[in-house]
Motif scaffolding. Sequence first.
Motif, PDB file in Angstrom:
ATOM      1  N   LEU A 112     -15.672  15.271   6.147  1.00  0.00           N
ATOM      2  CA  LEU A 112     -14.763  14.538   5.255  1.00  0.00           C
ATOM      3  C   LEU A 112     -14.534  13.103   5.710  1.00  0.00           C
ATOM      4  CD1 LEU A 112     -11.798  16.850   4.152  1.00  0.00           C
ATOM      5  CD2 LEU A 112     -13.470  15.716   2.702  1.00  0.00           C
ATOM      6  N   PHE A 117     -12.893  10.119   3.454  1.00  0.00           N
ATOM      7  CA  PHE A 117     -11.799  10.901   2.879  1.00  0.00           C
ATOM      8  C   PHE A 117     -10.825  11.318   3.972  1.00  0.00           C
ATOM      9  CE2 PHE A 117     -15.451  12.236   0.033  1.00  0.00           C
ATOM     10  CZ  PHE A 117     -15.114  11.380  -0.994  1.00  0.00           C
ATOM     11  N   GLN A 121      -7.354  15.370   1.480  1.00  0.00           N
ATOM     12  CA  GLN A 121      -8.306  15.724   0.419  1.00  0.00           C
ATOM     13  C   GLN A 121      -8.931  17.106   0.618  1.00  0.00           C
ATOM     14  OE1 GLN A 121      -8.987  13.765  -2.413  1.00  0.00           O
ATOM     15  NE2 GLN A 121      -7.164  12.723  -1.627  1.00  0.00           N
ATOM     16  N   CYS A 124      -8.112  20.050  -1.954  1.00  0.00           N
ATOM     17  CA  CYS A 124      -8.770  19.882  -3.258  1.00  0.00           C
ATOM     18  C   CYS A 124     -10.244  20.239  -3.168  1.00  0.00           C
ATOM     19  CB  CYS A 124      -8.614  18.444  -3.751  1.00  0.00           C
ATOM     20  SG  CYS A 124      -6.910  17.973  -4.123  1.00  0.00           S
ATOM     21  N   LYS A 181     -17.592  11.003  -4.176  1.00  0.00           N
ATOM     22  CA  LYS A 181     -17.128   9.637  -3.888  1.00  0.00           C
ATOM     23  C   LYS A 181     -17.646   8.656  -4.943  1.00  0.00           C
ATOM     24  CE  LYS A 181     -16.643   6.379  -0.118  1.00  0.00           C
ATOM     25  NZ  LYS A 181     -16.851   6.181   1.323  1.00  0.00           N
ATOM     26  N   GLY A 185     -14.342   9.246  -6.850  1.00  0.00           N
ATOM     27  CA  GLY A 185     -13.533   8.537  -5.866  1.00  0.00           C
ATOM     28  C   GLY A 185     -13.027   9.432  -4.767  1.00  0.00           C
ATOM     29  N   THR A 186     -12.443  10.577  -5.134  1.00  0.00           N
ATOM     30  CA  THR A 186     -11.891  11.496  -4.137  1.00  0.00           C
ATOM     31  C   THR A 186     -12.084  12.940  -4.595  1.00  0.00           C
ATOM     32  OG1 THR A 186      -9.693  11.649  -5.164  1.00  0.00           O
ATOM     33  CG2 THR A 186     -10.036   9.865  -3.536  1.00  0.00           C
ATOM     34  N   PRO A 187     -12.049  13.898  -3.654  1.00  0.00           N
ATOM     35  CA  PRO A 187     -12.100  15.303  -4.039  1.00  0.00           C
ATOM     36  C   PRO A 187     -10.937  15.706  -4.957  1.00  0.00           C
ATOM     37  CG  PRO A 187     -12.683  15.112  -1.736  1.00  0.00           C
ATOM     38  CD  PRO A 187     -12.202  13.743  -2.188  1.00  0.00           C
ATOM     39  N   CYS A 188      -9.756  15.136  -4.757  1.00  0.00           N
ATOM     40  CA  CYS A 188      -8.626  15.500  -5.614  1.00  0.00           C
ATOM     41  C   CYS A 188      -8.835  15.013  -7.048  1.00  0.00           C
ATOM     42  CB  CYS A 188      -7.307  14.992  -5.033  1.00  0.00           C
ATOM     43  SG  CYS A 188      -6.781  15.952  -3.584  1.00  0.00           S
TER      44      CYS A 188
END
Length: 200
Positions: A112, A117, A121, A124, A181, A185-188
């Motif tokens: 991560l 991240f 994160q 998620c 990504k 942008g993010t896992p969430c």
Amino acid sequence: MIVIGGGGFVAYRAIQNANEPPPTPFSLNDLGKIAAGDPFAPDPQSDLLKAEAEQAYRADKLKKDRSGAAGKDLDWVVPEKAPGGDGFPSMNFPPGSDPSPGSNKATAKAMLASNGFGADQWGCLERLWQKESGWNERAMNRYSGAYGIPQSLPGTKMASAGADWQTNAATQIKWGLGYIKGRYGTPCAAWGHSQSVGWY
């Protein structure tokens, strides 16, 4: 059952299409990524296949619920061989190399930070890939053919992270984190999209 002629079907589909929400247009940034060959840029064809697979899954689930079928089937299966495509032949899984969801989670958790991240994160990502594949590097979606832990569609997209994408969980995780990504942008954010439409 009502049977209608070709013209009636065309009119019926036109009405159905008119009732569907319009597709989200690509931004100039998205179009630039596609033109540059960005492997994580939005892929309209794959997105459509994912959406159709989600519809097929929901239709099957509704049918089973109505018939009173017991138990919940997963929307993924483990094929006898790793899938091929784009010059990669399908291949047998190495003997004695059974999937290990716990080890795969530990690998992803360790990767991560190297992908930018934070630890916030992880929850998620864990839920997202649990839903997608059960953290099984051999999981194949029975409706779309998406493959691996991150459910790449097609699976050959993961070759950009390594030629061993068919069987190596770490390679799949590396590609999946890059995809998240680059696309969300993010896992969430990816998890939120998945919760909203059923796929990411």
